[in-house]
Design a protein around this motif. Structure first.
Motif, PDB file in Angstrom:
ATOM      1  N   SER A   1     -78.899 -25.314  23.112  1.00 35.86           N
ATOM      2  CA  SER A   1     -80.008 -25.845  23.904  1.00 35.86           C
ATOM      3  C   SER A   1     -80.366 -24.913  25.049  1.00 35.86           C
ATOM      4  O   SER A   1     -81.556 -24.642  25.293  1.00 35.86           O
ATOM      5  CB  SER A   1     -79.635 -27.227  24.456  1.00 35.86           C
ATOM      6  OG  SER A   1     -79.338 -28.133  23.419  1.00 35.86           O
ATOM      7  N   VAL A   2     -79.363 -24.413  25.750  1.00 35.40           N
ATOM      8  CA  VAL A   2     -79.629 -23.541  26.900  1.00 35.40           C
ATOM      9  C   VAL A   2     -80.208 -22.207  26.436  1.00 35.40           C
ATOM     10  O   VAL A   2     -81.144 -21.676  27.044  1.00 35.40           O
ATOM     11  CB  VAL A   2     -78.343 -23.334  27.714  1.00 35.40           C
ATOM     12  CG1 VAL A   2     -78.540 -22.254  28.782  1.00 35.40           C
ATOM     13  CG2 VAL A   2     -77.926 -24.641  28.374  1.00 35.40           C
ATOM     14  N   PHE A   3     -79.669 -21.656  25.344  1.00 30.64           N
ATOM     15  CA  PHE A   3     -80.185 -20.381  24.833  1.00 30.64           C
ATOM     16  C   PHE A   3     -81.640 -20.507  24.394  1.00 30.64           C
ATOM     17  O   PHE A   3     -82.501 -19.701  24.773  1.00 30.64           O
ATOM     18  CB  PHE A   3     -79.321 -19.896  23.671  1.00 30.64           C
ATOM     19  CG  PHE A   3     -79.863 -18.681  22.983  1.00 30.64           C
ATOM     20  CD1 PHE A   3     -79.803 -17.437  23.591  1.00 30.64           C
ATOM     21  CD2 PHE A   3     -80.462 -18.776  21.730  1.00 30.64           C
ATOM     22  CE1 PHE A   3     -80.318 -16.308  22.959  1.00 30.64           C
ATOM     23  CE2 PHE A   3     -80.979 -17.670  21.100  1.00 30.64           C
ATOM     24  CZ  PHE A   3     -80.907 -16.418  21.712  1.00 30.64           C
ATOM     25  N   LEU A   4     -81.919 -21.526  23.584  1.00 31.67           N
ATOM     26  CA  LEU A   4     -83.305 -21.741  23.150  1.00 31.67           C
ATOM     27  C   LEU A   4     -84.199 -22.113  24.322  1.00 31.67           C
ATOM     28  O   LEU A   4     -85.385 -21.760  24.348  1.00 31.67           O
ATOM     29  CB  LEU A   4     -83.346 -22.838  22.078  1.00 31.67           C
ATOM     30  CG  LEU A   4     -82.630 -22.518  20.765  1.00 31.67           C
ATOM     31  CD1 LEU A   4     -82.610 -23.733  19.856  1.00 31.67           C
ATOM     32  CD2 LEU A   4     -83.279 -21.337  20.060  1.00 31.67           C
TER      33      LEU A   4
ATOM     34  N   VAL B   1     -83.967 -20.923  27.338  1.00 31.28           N
ATOM     35  CA  VAL B   1     -84.344 -19.668  28.014  1.00 31.28           C
ATOM     36  C   VAL B   1     -85.531 -19.024  27.314  1.00 31.28           C
ATOM     37  O   VAL B   1     -86.479 -18.545  27.963  1.00 31.28           O
ATOM     38  CB  VAL B   1     -83.147 -18.690  28.055  1.00 31.28           C
ATOM     39  CG1 VAL B   1     -83.588 -17.324  28.539  1.00 31.28           C
ATOM     40  CG2 VAL B   1     -82.050 -19.220  28.965  1.00 31.28           C
ATOM     41  N   LEU B   2     -85.481 -18.992  25.972  1.00 26.90           N
ATOM     42  CA  LEU B   2     -86.576 -18.381  25.208  1.00 26.90           C
ATOM     43  C   LEU B   2     -87.901 -19.091  25.454  1.00 26.90           C
ATOM     44  O   LEU B   2     -88.965 -18.457  25.441  1.00 26.90           O
ATOM     45  CB  LEU B   2     -86.240 -18.409  23.713  1.00 26.90           C
ATOM     46  CG  LEU B   2     -84.983 -17.649  23.282  1.00 26.90           C
ATOM     47  CD1 LEU B   2     -84.816 -17.728  21.769  1.00 26.90           C
ATOM     48  CD2 LEU B   2     -85.036 -16.192  23.732  1.00 26.90           C
ATOM     49  N   LEU B   3     -87.850 -20.394  25.674  1.00 24.21           N
ATOM     50  CA  LEU B   3     -89.070 -21.159  25.943  1.00 24.21           C
ATOM     51  C   LEU B   3     -89.443 -21.094  27.419  1.00 24.21           C
ATOM     52  O   LEU B   3     -90.634 -21.127  27.769  1.00 24.21           O
ATOM     53  CB  LEU B   3     -88.858 -22.606  25.514  1.00 24.21           C
ATOM     54  CG  LEU B   3     -90.040 -23.572  25.669  1.00 24.21           C
ATOM     55  CD1 LEU B   3     -91.268 -23.062  24.916  1.00 24.21           C
ATOM     56  CD2 LEU B   3     -89.656 -24.960  25.165  1.00 24.21           C
ATOM     57  N   ALA B   4     -88.450 -20.985  28.299  1.00 22.56           N
ATOM     58  CA  ALA B   4     -88.714 -21.009  29.734  1.00 22.56           C
ATOM     59  C   ALA B   4     -89.455 -19.761  30.212  1.00 22.56           C
ATOM     60  O   ALA B   4     -90.280 -19.844  31.132  1.00 22.56           O
ATOM     61  CB  ALA B   4     -87.397 -21.151  30.499  1.00 22.56           C
TER      62      ALA B   4
ATOM     63  N   ALA C   1     -85.648 -26.308  29.222  1.00 24.37           N
ATOM     64  CA  ALA C   1     -86.677 -25.273  29.368  1.00 24.37           C
ATOM     65  C   ALA C   1     -87.574 -25.569  30.558  1.00 24.37           C
ATOM     66  O   ALA C   1     -88.018 -24.653  31.268  1.00 24.37           O
ATOM     67  CB  ALA C   1     -87.500 -25.167  28.091  1.00 24.37           C
ATOM     68  N   ALA C   2     -87.867 -26.852  30.795  1.00 26.37           N
ATOM     69  CA  ALA C   2     -88.709 -27.220  31.935  1.00 26.37           C
ATOM     70  C   ALA C   2     -88.042 -26.850  33.251  1.00 26.37           C
ATOM     71  O   ALA C   2     -88.673 -26.302  34.161  1.00 26.37           O
ATOM     72  CB  ALA C   2     -88.997 -28.722  31.892  1.00 26.37           C
TER      73      ALA C   2
END
Length: 249
Positions: free
Chosen positions: A47-50, A52-55, A128-129
């Motif tokens: 969740s945190v890795f994905l 970051v990609l969205l953030a 991500a938010a």
């Protein structure tokens, strides 16, 4: 190696008995708890890795996206930071079932029918938010002259962000990003309510079969250990990545 592991396990059980913990309960559910820890780490790590990609594009949209994109990114951040993660998880997990036919038609039902996938999807959107707001703050805290200097050297705006702006923003936001990671570990317990057997899911299972409140003590200790390890690792990262700031002082 198996002999050593068996000896360590016996020693751990003996220690648990010495301090008054239920060794029989530990023998029955100890391995299940370790499996739960592994599921929790997978859930949070993905969740945190994905996230970051969205953030990153969300943060750039807030800073560089113009009126429409900036407003859309703000709305996204406002919704996911302003509503409970539990409600978001229910919306995805139970809401996906309302659109089973449509999801099947587009080939996505295989993803949303799995509780773990739904939890990862929801947690990714949520974190991500928060991460995008941290990155936005880091970007906007940098002097505007850095972008001007990069462009004067012939770097494009995209390259300037990739080589100069974003690395500094990440370094500035390292501590709040670590806090977000810690919060995600604790919030991951929400996944247990949609039948994910993470650490809290295994704890609930063990309690439903034993009615021994001690299992919640084990869960609390394991969550505390994960948080403490992350805190120590993050302290090392912060010292290494921001050592130039300490020197400048």
């Amino acid at each position: 190696m198996e002999t050593i592991l068996a000896a360590l396990a016996d020693g751990f059980l003996w220690l648990m008995g010495l301090i008054g913990l239920n060794t029989d309960l530990m023998a029955r559910y100890g391995l299940r708890f370790l499996d739960g820890v592994w599921v929790t780490l997978q859930l949070v790590g993905l969740s945190v890795f994905l996230g970051v990609l969205l953030a990153v594009p969300l943060a750039l949209a807030r800073v560089e996206g113009g009126k429409v994109l900036a407003r859309a990114a703000w709305t996204y951040s406002y919704f996911f930071r302003g509503t409970p993660l539990l409600a978001q998880t229910f919306l995805v997990y139970y809401g996906a079932g309302q659109f089973r036919e449509q999801l099947t038609d587009i080939g996505l039902w295989w993803f949303f029918r799995d509780a773990f996938n739904c939890a990862v999807f929801t947690f990714t959107l949520n974190t991500a938010a928060y991460q995008s707001e941290i990155l936005r703050g880091g970007i906007q805290s940098l002097p505007a002259g850095q972008m001007e200097a990069a462009q004067a050297l012939g770097l494009s705006r995209v390259l300037a962000y990739r080589k100069i702006i974003l690395p500094q923003a990440l370094a500035i936001g390292l501590r709040p990003l670590g806090n977000e990671l810690v919060l995600m570990i604790k919030a991951s317990a929400i996944a247990s309510v949609i039948t994910v057997y993470d650490l809290m899911g295994v704890t609930r299972l063990a309690f439903s079969r034993s009615y021994d409140m001690e299992v919640y003590l084990w869960a609390a200790v394991l969550y505390l250990l994960m948080v403490e390890i992350i805190r120590r690792v993050w302290n090392v990262l912060e010292r290494r990545l921001n050592r130039h700031l300490a020197v400048s002082r």
